[in-house]
Design a protein around this motif. Structure first.
Motif, PDB file in Angstrom:
ATOM      1  N   GLN A  60      76.143  71.816 130.370  1.00 32.12           N
ATOM      2  CA  GLN A  60      76.524  73.222 130.243  1.00 32.12           C
ATOM      3  C   GLN A  60      75.808  73.845 129.052  1.00 32.12           C
ATOM      4  O   GLN A  60      75.793  73.274 127.971  1.00 32.12           O
ATOM      5  CB  GLN A  60      78.045  73.337 130.037  1.00 32.12           C
ATOM      6  CG  GLN A  60      78.593  74.733 130.178  1.00 32.12           C
ATOM      7  CD  GLN A  60      78.809  75.138 131.626  1.00 32.12           C
ATOM      8  OE1 GLN A  60      78.709  74.295 132.508  1.00 32.12           O
ATOM      9  NE2 GLN A  60      79.098  76.389 131.871  1.00 32.12           N
ATOM     10  N   LEU A  61      75.205  74.987 129.275  1.00 29.48           N
ATOM     11  CA  LEU A  61      74.568  75.738 128.210  1.00 29.48           C
ATOM     12  C   LEU A  61      75.226  77.112 128.124  1.00 29.48           C
ATOM     13  O   LEU A  61      75.874  77.554 129.061  1.00 29.48           O
ATOM     14  CB  LEU A  61      73.076  75.913 128.480  1.00 29.48           C
ATOM     15  CG  LEU A  61      72.224  74.646 128.577  1.00 29.48           C
ATOM     16  CD1 LEU A  61      70.797  75.018 128.943  1.00 29.48           C
ATOM     17  CD2 LEU A  61      72.259  73.857 127.294  1.00 29.48           C
ATOM     18  N   LYS A  62      75.019  77.749 126.995  1.00 27.94           N
ATOM     19  CA  LYS A  62      75.505  79.124 126.850  1.00 27.94           C
ATOM     20  C   LYS A  62      74.290  80.001 126.585  1.00 27.94           C
ATOM     21  O   LYS A  62      73.556  79.790 125.629  1.00 27.94           O
ATOM     22  CB  LYS A  62      76.495  79.220 125.697  1.00 27.94           C
ATOM     23  CG  LYS A  62      77.105  80.604 125.538  1.00 27.94           C
ATOM     24  CD  LYS A  62      78.282  80.586 124.570  1.00 27.94           C
ATOM     25  CE  LYS A  62      79.495  79.936 125.201  1.00 27.94           C
ATOM     26  NZ  LYS A  62      80.702  80.017 124.347  1.00 27.94           N
ATOM     27  N   GLU A  63      74.068  80.951 127.461  1.00 23.88           N
ATOM     28  CA  GLU A  63      72.939  81.867 127.309  1.00 23.88           C
ATOM     29  C   GLU A  63      73.379  83.097 126.536  1.00 23.88           C
ATOM     30  O   GLU A  63      74.431  83.683 126.819  1.00 23.88           O
ATOM     31  CB  GLU A  63      72.392  82.284 128.674  1.00 23.88           C
ATOM     32  CG  GLU A  63      71.192  83.217 128.578  1.00 23.88           C
ATOM     33  CD  GLU A  63      70.645  83.573 129.947  1.00 23.88           C
ATOM     34  OE1 GLU A  63      71.230  84.480 130.593  1.00 23.88           O
ATOM     35  OE2 GLU A  63      69.662  82.937 130.372  1.00 23.88           O
ATOM     36  N   ILE A  64      72.564  83.506 125.561  1.00 28.54           N
ATOM     37  CA  ILE A  64      72.817  84.734 124.813  1.00 28.54           C
ATOM     38  C   ILE A  64      71.586  85.619 124.929  1.00 28.54           C
ATOM     39  O   ILE A  64      70.476  85.214 124.593  1.00 28.54           O
ATOM     40  CB  ILE A  64      73.136  84.453 123.333  1.00 28.54           C
ATOM     41  CG1 ILE A  64      74.461  83.688 123.216  1.00 28.54           C
ATOM     42  CG2 ILE A  64      73.219  85.766 122.543  1.00 28.54           C
ATOM     43  CD1 ILE A  64      74.858  83.340 121.796  1.00 28.54           C
ATOM     44  N   THR A  65      71.790  86.827 125.433  1.00 34.14           N
ATOM     45  CA  THR A  65      70.728  87.820 125.547  1.00 34.14           C
ATOM     46  C   THR A  65      71.053  88.964 124.599  1.00 34.14           C
ATOM     47  O   THR A  65      72.137  89.545 124.675  1.00 34.14           O
ATOM     48  CB  THR A  65      70.620  88.351 126.989  1.00 34.14           C
ATOM     49  OG1 THR A  65      70.368  87.268 127.875  1.00 34.14           O
ATOM     50  CG2 THR A  65      69.507  89.379 127.114  1.00 34.14           C
ATOM     51  N   ILE A  66      70.125  89.276 123.714  1.00 37.69           N
ATOM     52  CA  ILE A  66      70.323  90.360 122.743  1.00 37.69           C
ATOM     53  C   ILE A  66      69.441  91.528 123.157  1.00 37.69           C
ATOM     54  O   ILE A  66      68.229  91.377 123.336  1.00 37.69           O
ATOM     55  CB  ILE A  66      69.976  89.901 121.317  1.00 37.69           C
ATOM     56  CG1 ILE A  66      70.896  88.738 120.906  1.00 37.69           C
ATOM     57  CG2 ILE A  66      70.107  91.053 120.322  1.00 37.69           C
ATOM     58  CD1 ILE A  66      70.478  88.036 119.640  1.00 37.69           C
ATOM     59  N   VAL A  67      70.055  92.689 123.336  1.00 38.94           N
ATOM     60  CA  VAL A  67      69.318  93.886 123.745  1.00 38.94           C
ATOM     61  C   VAL A  67      69.560  95.003 122.731  1.00 38.94           C
ATOM     62  O   VAL A  67      70.460  94.929 121.893  1.00 38.94           O
ATOM     63  CB  VAL A  67      69.753  94.353 125.155  1.00 38.94           C
ATOM     64  CG1 VAL A  67      69.526  93.257 126.188  1.00 38.94           C
ATOM     65  CG2 VAL A  67      71.217  94.795 125.170  1.00 38.94           C
ATOM     66  N   ASP A  68      68.729  96.031 122.822  1.00 36.21           N
ATOM     67  CA  ASP A  68      68.888  97.208 121.971  1.00 36.21           C
ATOM     68  C   ASP A  68      69.836  98.183 122.668  1.00 36.21           C
ATOM     69  O   ASP A  68      69.463  98.854 123.622  1.00 36.21           O
ATOM     70  CB  ASP A  68      67.525  97.850 121.733  1.00 36.21           C
ATOM     71  CG  ASP A  68      67.617  99.133 120.911  1.00 36.21           C
ATOM     72  OD1 ASP A  68      68.706  99.434 120.388  1.00 36.21           O
ATOM     73  OD2 ASP A  68      66.600  99.840 120.802  1.00 36.21           O
ATOM     74  N   MET A 128      75.550  89.208 114.348  1.00 34.84           N
ATOM     75  CA  MET A 128      76.730  89.863 114.914  1.00 34.84           C
ATOM     76  C   MET A 128      77.034  91.187 114.196  1.00 34.84           C
ATOM     77  O   MET A 128      77.774  92.018 114.701  1.00 34.84           O
ATOM     78  CB  MET A 128      77.952  88.954 114.787  1.00 34.84           C
ATOM     79  CG  MET A 128      77.831  87.651 115.553  1.00 34.84           C
ATOM     80  SD  MET A 128      78.139  87.896 117.301  1.00 34.84           S
ATOM     81  CE  MET A 128      78.230  86.188 117.849  1.00 34.84           C
ATOM     82  N   MET A 129      76.458  91.361 113.000  1.00 32.83           N
ATOM     83  CA  MET A 129      76.774  92.531 112.188  1.00 32.83           C
ATOM     84  C   MET A 129      75.768  93.664 112.344  1.00 32.83           C
ATOM     85  O   MET A 129      75.903  94.700 111.715  1.00 32.83           O
ATOM     86  CB  MET A 129      76.858  92.127 110.704  1.00 32.83           C
ATOM     87  CG  MET A 129      77.888  91.063 110.421  1.00 32.83           C
ATOM     88  SD  MET A 129      79.543  91.624 110.899  1.00 32.83           S
ATOM     89  CE  MET A 129      80.491  90.100 110.698  1.00 32.83           C
ATOM     90  N   ASN A 130      74.735  93.469 113.158  1.00 32.99           N
ATOM     91  CA  ASN A 130      73.778  94.543 113.387  1.00 32.99           C
ATOM     92  C   ASN A 130      74.305  95.437 114.502  1.00 32.99           C
ATOM     93  O   ASN A 130      74.416  95.010 115.661  1.00 32.99           O
ATOM     94  CB  ASN A 130      72.405  93.978 113.773  1.00 32.99           C
ATOM     95  CG  ASN A 130      71.354  95.070 113.893  1.00 32.99           C
ATOM     96  OD1 ASN A 130      71.618  96.161 114.359  1.00 32.99           O
ATOM     97  ND2 ASN A 130      70.136  94.756 113.474  1.00 32.99           N
ATOM     98  N   LYS A 131      74.626  96.677 114.159  1.00 31.42           N
ATOM     99  CA  LYS A 131      75.249  97.588 115.112  1.00 31.42           C
ATOM    100  C   LYS A 131      74.276  98.056 116.193  1.00 31.42           C
ATOM    101  O   LYS A 131      74.688  98.661 117.183  1.00 31.42           O
ATOM    102  CB  LYS A 131      75.840  98.781 114.367  1.00 31.42           C
ATOM    103  CG  LYS A 131      76.953  98.382 113.397  1.00 31.42           C
ATOM    104  CD  LYS A 131      77.477  99.578 112.629  1.00 31.42           C
ATOM    105  CE  LYS A 131      78.561  99.154 111.641  1.00 31.42           C
ATOM    106  NZ  LYS A 131      79.068 100.302 110.845  1.00 31.42           N
ATOM    107  N   GLN A 132      72.992  97.794 115.988  1.00 30.93           N
ATOM    108  CA  GLN A 132      71.983  98.186 116.972  1.00 30.93           C
ATOM    109  C   GLN A 132      71.951  97.220 118.158  1.00 30.93           C
ATOM    110  O   GLN A 132      71.517  97.575 119.241  1.00 30.93           O
ATOM    111  CB  GLN A 132      70.601  98.177 116.295  1.00 30.93           C
ATOM    112  CG  GLN A 132      69.470  98.698 117.157  1.00 30.93           C
ATOM    113  CD  GLN A 132      68.848  99.956 116.584  1.00 30.93           C
ATOM    114  OE1 GLN A 132      69.301 100.487 115.583  1.00 30.93           O
ATOM    115  NE2 GLN A 132      67.832 100.464 117.237  1.00 30.93           N
ATOM    116  N   TYR A 133      72.423  95.989 117.919  1.00 33.11           N
ATOM    117  CA  TYR A 133      72.321  94.953 118.935  1.00 33.11           C
ATOM    118  C   TYR A 133      73.563  94.912 119.819  1.00 33.11           C
ATOM    119  O   TYR A 133      74.675  95.169 119.383  1.00 33.11           O
ATOM    120  CB  TYR A 133      72.161  93.568 118.296  1.00 33.11           C
ATOM    121  CG  TYR A 133      70.945  93.371 117.445  1.00 33.11           C
ATOM    122  CD1 TYR A 133      69.790  94.131 117.630  1.00 33.11           C
ATOM    123  CD2 TYR A 133      70.932  92.420 116.428  1.00 33.11           C
ATOM    124  CE1 TYR A 133      68.676  93.940 116.839  1.00 33.11           C
ATOM    125  CE2 TYR A 133      69.815  92.220 115.633  1.00 33.11           C
ATOM    126  CZ  TYR A 133      68.692  92.984 115.847  1.00 33.11           C
ATOM    127  OH  TYR A 133      67.587  92.788 115.059  1.00 33.11           O
TER     128      TYR A 133
END
Length: 333
Positions: free
Chosen positions: A160-168, A122-127
């Motif tokens: 129920q699932l929670k999807e997390i997509t991390i992008v640049d 959560m602390m990477n400002k690029q993500y």
């Protein structure tokens, strides 16, 4: 990193739909609008090729999943050696009660030399992350091909699932390239590894803010698998590898099925046993898709409950109930 909900996620979906319409492509289902890349194709991969670039005739292997396949194929002995190393390192971490890898809150606290700590994603400002809740059954029908007795989990029980997509988010592309995507059970029982492309992460490799894709999967899972402040990650029983398109994994499966005299069109359970059975199990663990999962289990073995890596279950696209995809499961006990 910021997480987008509701309106932001819908806006991205709308942009993607318009983009596909302008190109003459069919509009996807709402949740598939974020399918910029094939699910599962680069999960845990070493080379992270551009998805969809596989061509017929390059490292030709039996087509056991969607598309032509991506990536290159290593010798089977290479996969077995990697599997042995991963399993040995995991067992040592558990038996020696080694401390789990730390998750720290500032880049200054990251130990870049020993790799014994990683920055909180959560602390990477690029993500930038897109987070979405949705019912499991309507989106992953291929999980119904698995036998609950083999899994130790009834797929029908996962509501129920929670999807997390991390992008640049720094990318200048209209559609931001996916670095990591998975779907996670709030009760911590299962996780679904959908895609991981480390080549899309432009964080400098030596930067303390750089987080390996396997670690991103774990941290995303841990961010979901909790009740209030109580972590539920020790409940983890199954890691699903979704829509596998890696040609190396296909080649392992083809050879393993051949050795036991089965056509690769059935669900099968792979466990350690005699030398031949153990060899086949180790090959799967050493694959690009699986070995990163065992790595994060090693780094966070206590948080994962110090489980035994019990079996690998494969459902190639020709198997009943596969939804024309190759899905696998790593089962813990």
């Amino acid at each position: 990193m910021k997480l987008a909900f509701g309106t932001n996620a819908l806006l991205i979906t709308a942009i993607l739909c318009l983009q596909r319409l302008s190109a003459g492509n069919p509009v996807p289902e709402p949740r598939d609008a974020l399918n910029v890349f094939p699910r599962g194709g680069g999960s845990g991969g070493r080379t992270d090729p551009e998805p969809g670039k596989g061509k017929p005739g390059s490292n030709v292997v039996p087509n056991l999943g969607q598309g032509f396949g991506i990536g290159t194929v290593a010798p089977l002995q290479t996969y077995q050696n990697q599997g042995q190393q991963r399993l040995s390192a995991y067992q040592e971490a558990v038996s020696q009660n080694e401390p789990d890898t730390k998750i720290v809150q500032t880049p200054e606290d990251v130990d870049t030399k020993t790799k014994k700590s990683f920055l909180n994603f959560m602390m990477n400002k690029q993500y930038f992350g897109i987070q979405e809740d949705y019912p499991r059954g309507a989106n992953f029908p291929e999980l119904q091909a698995f036998d609950s007795k083999d899994l130790g989990v009834n797929p029908e029980s996962i509501r129920q699932l929670k999807e997390i997509t991390i992008v640049d988010k720094t990318s200048k592309d209209l559609v931001k390239p996916i670095i990591n995507r998975g779907s996670y059970d709030p009760n911590g029982v299962v996780m679904l590894a959908e895609a991981a492309f480390k080549a899309h992460d432009k964080t400098p490799r030596n930067s303390p803010e750089r987080i390996p894709v396997n670690e991103l999967s774990w941290q995303a899972f841990a961010s979901v698998a909790k009740q209030g402040k109580k972590s539920l990650t020790t409940n983890l029983k199954v890691i699903f590898l979704i829509n596998i398109q890696n040609k190396g994994f296909w080649s392992i499966a083809a050879q393993n099925y051949k050795e036991i005299g089965l056509e690769p069109n059935k669900m099968h359970v792979w466990e350690r046993g005699d030398a031949a059975a153990t060899r086949r199990f180790e090959r799967f663990i050493g694959s690009d898709n699986a070995n990163g999962k065992v790595l994060f289990l090693t780094n966070h073995h206590t948080a994962a409950g110090n489980k035994k890596i019990l079996k690998v279950i494969t459902v190639p696209k020709g198997a009943p109930g596969s939804s024309n995809k190759f899905t696998a499961a790593i089962v813990l006990e």
